[in-house]
Design an enzyme around this catalytic site. Structure first.
Site, PDB file in Angstrom:
ATOM      1  N   LYS A  13       0.832  -1.216   0.000  1.00  0.00           N
ATOM      2  CA  LYS A  13       0.000   0.000   0.000  1.00  0.00           C
ATOM      3  C   LYS A  13       0.867   1.268   0.000  1.00  0.00           C
ATOM      4  O   LYS A  13       0.625   2.182  -0.768  1.00  0.00           O
ATOM      5  CB  LYS A  13      -0.927   0.026   1.232  1.00  0.00           C
ATOM      6  CG  LYS A  13      -1.876  -1.150   1.340  1.00  0.00           C
ATOM      7  CD  LYS A  13      -2.856  -0.979   2.480  1.00  0.00           C
ATOM      8  CE  LYS A  13      -2.222  -0.969   3.853  1.00  0.00           C
ATOM      9  NZ  LYS A  13      -1.560  -2.256   4.251  1.00  0.00           N
ATOM     10  N   ARG A 127      12.014  -5.886   4.714  1.00  0.00           N
ATOM     11  CA  ARG A 127      11.956  -4.562   4.091  1.00  0.00           C
ATOM     12  C   ARG A 127      12.622  -3.466   4.927  1.00  0.00           C
ATOM     13  O   ARG A 127      12.670  -3.528   6.153  1.00  0.00           O
ATOM     14  CB  ARG A 127      10.508  -4.188   3.750  1.00  0.00           C
ATOM     15  CG  ARG A 127       9.645  -3.831   4.912  1.00  0.00           C
ATOM     16  CD  ARG A 127       8.216  -3.561   4.450  1.00  0.00           C
ATOM     17  NE  ARG A 127       7.369  -3.215   5.574  1.00  0.00           N
ATOM     18  CZ  ARG A 127       6.074  -2.971   5.493  1.00  0.00           C
ATOM     19  NH1 ARG A 127       5.454  -3.061   4.331  1.00  0.00           N
ATOM     20  NH2 ARG A 127       5.379  -2.668   6.562  1.00  0.00           N
ATOM     21  N   ARG A 161      11.563  -0.512  10.274  1.00  0.00           N
ATOM     22  CA  ARG A 161      10.520  -0.246  11.258  1.00  0.00           C
ATOM     23  C   ARG A 161      10.633  -1.224  12.424  1.00  0.00           C
ATOM     24  O   ARG A 161      10.917  -2.404  12.221  1.00  0.00           O
ATOM     25  CB  ARG A 161       9.151  -0.394  10.602  1.00  0.00           C
ATOM     26  CG  ARG A 161       8.782   0.802   9.778  1.00  0.00           C
ATOM     27  CD  ARG A 161       7.552   0.595   8.962  1.00  0.00           C
ATOM     28  NE  ARG A 161       6.462  -0.029   9.682  1.00  0.00           N
ATOM     29  CZ  ARG A 161       5.247  -0.170   9.178  1.00  0.00           C
ATOM     30  NH1 ARG A 161       4.980   0.269   7.959  1.00  0.00           N
ATOM     31  NH2 ARG A 161       4.293  -0.747   9.867  1.00  0.00           N
TER      32      ARG A 161
HETATM   33  P1  AMP Z   1       1.173   0.846   8.916  1.00  0.00           P
HETATM   34  O1  AMP Z   1       2.340   1.745   8.692  1.00  0.00           O
HETATM   35  O2  AMP Z   1      -0.039   1.257   8.140  1.00  0.00           O
HETATM   36  O3  AMP Z   1       1.512  -0.608   8.756  1.00  0.00           O
HETATM   37  O4  AMP Z   1       0.770   1.027  10.470  1.00  0.00           O
HETATM   38  C1  AMP Z   1       1.684   0.725  11.497  1.00  0.00           C
HETATM   39  C2  AMP Z   1       0.939   0.589  12.815  1.00  0.00           C
HETATM   40  O5  AMP Z   1       0.307   1.836  13.137  1.00  0.00           O
HETATM   41  C3  AMP Z   1      -0.198  -0.438  12.825  1.00  0.00           C
HETATM   42  O6  AMP Z   1       0.267  -1.753  13.083  1.00  0.00           O
HETATM   43  C4  AMP Z   1      -1.068   0.098  13.964  1.00  0.00           C
HETATM   44  O7  AMP Z   1      -0.491  -0.178  15.226  1.00  0.00           O
HETATM   45  C5  AMP Z   1      -0.965   1.602  13.733  1.00  0.00           C
HETATM   46  N1  AMP Z   1      -2.013   2.104  12.806  1.00  0.00           N
HETATM   47  C6  AMP Z   1      -1.820   2.682  11.587  1.00  0.00           C
HETATM   48  N2  AMP Z   1      -2.985   3.020  11.028  1.00  0.00           N
HETATM   49  C7  AMP Z   1      -3.949   2.649  11.903  1.00  0.00           C
HETATM   50  C8  AMP Z   1      -5.369   2.712  11.884  1.00  0.00           C
HETATM   51  N3  AMP Z   1      -6.047   3.221  10.833  1.00  0.00           N
HETATM   52  N4  AMP Z   1      -6.047   2.220  12.959  1.00  0.00           N
HETATM   53  C9  AMP Z   1      -5.394   1.713  14.023  1.00  0.00           C
HETATM   54  N5  AMP Z   1      -4.057   1.593  14.102  1.00  0.00           N
HETATM   55  C10 AMP Z   1      -3.327   2.069  13.054  1.00  0.00           C
END
Ligand code: AMP
Length: 220
Positions: A13, A127, A161
């Protein structure tokens, strides 16, 4: 045009959202990026979110809805937004519909990126990104042309990360299937769902998403 990129962690994404942002002038809104920035800044939101994110769980709906509500009123969002990693629950999806409706806007399409589960763990575990420009790399599938030097900006600084490890990935996948996957049915019923094959190469996936956006652009 406002679109959502929907898919499990590791589906690509973020990579695709950045490419669409560059090519189409839409603004990428990644709640993950915004939360990581809040953690780095040590803000109240960041303090609340850090342990939850490190564990691979979902940050509470009110926190992420608040972040998005503050962000989408900024002028740069007028031309259109790619939501990346938001919404992740039905409560968030409902809140987003209401926030947009309040501005006379709507979600024009939801691109579902389909990727096999066994591929996701491998993709996430290997990654990393350039610390300066954010270009994405992978230990086996996408190394920089010159070892240790970013292809895009020449930086030698890279980062991983904290939650991109095999243990946390499983919790994140679980959260995806429990909380986020129901959104596929939700958007299907609303007639917004546009599935693409996320197993293909990066350029092919970008082309597939581009075709979807072209069709949406013509019909909107
Ligand atoms: P991502 O970078 O989108 O993989 O998000 C990393 C982490 O941020 C996720 O594993 C959640 O802990 C938190 N997070 C990001 N977006 C959301 C969301 N829309 N709702 C809840 N937690 C989120």
């Amino acid at each position: 045009m406002n679109i959502i990129l929907l898919g499990p962690p590791g589906a690509g994404k973020g990579t695709q959202a950045r490419l669409i942002e560059e090519r189409r002038g839409l603004v990428q809104l990644s709640t993950g990026d915004m939360l990581r920035a809040a953690v780095a800044a040590g803000s109240e939101v960041g303090k609340r979110a850090k342990a939850i994110m490190d564990a691979g769980k979902l940050v509470p709906d009110d926190v992420v809805i608040g972040i998005i509500a503050d962000r989408i009123v900024k002028p740069d969002c007028k031309t259109g937004v790619i939501f990346d990693g938001f919404p992740r629950t039905l409560v968030q999806a409902d809140a987003l519909d209401k926030l947009l409706a309040g501005k006379g806007l709507k979600i024009d399409g939801v691109v579902e990126m389909r990727v096999d589960d066994d591929v996701l763990v491998d993709r996430i575990s290997g990654r990393y990104t350039c610390a300066k420009c954010g270009e994405g790399y992978h230990d086996t599938h996408k190394r920089p042309a010159k070892a240790g030097i970013c292809d895009k900006c020449g930086s030698t600084d890279f980062k991983r990360r904290a939650d991109d490890n095999a243990d946390t990935v499983r919790t994140r996948l679980l959260a995806y299937y429990k909380e986020t996957a129901p959104l596929i049915g939700y958007y299907y019923c609303k007639g917004s769902l546009r599935p693409v094959d996320g197993m293909a190469g990066i350029d092919e996936v970008t082309s597939a998403i581009s075709s979807v956006l072209d069709v949406l652009g013509r019909s909107g």
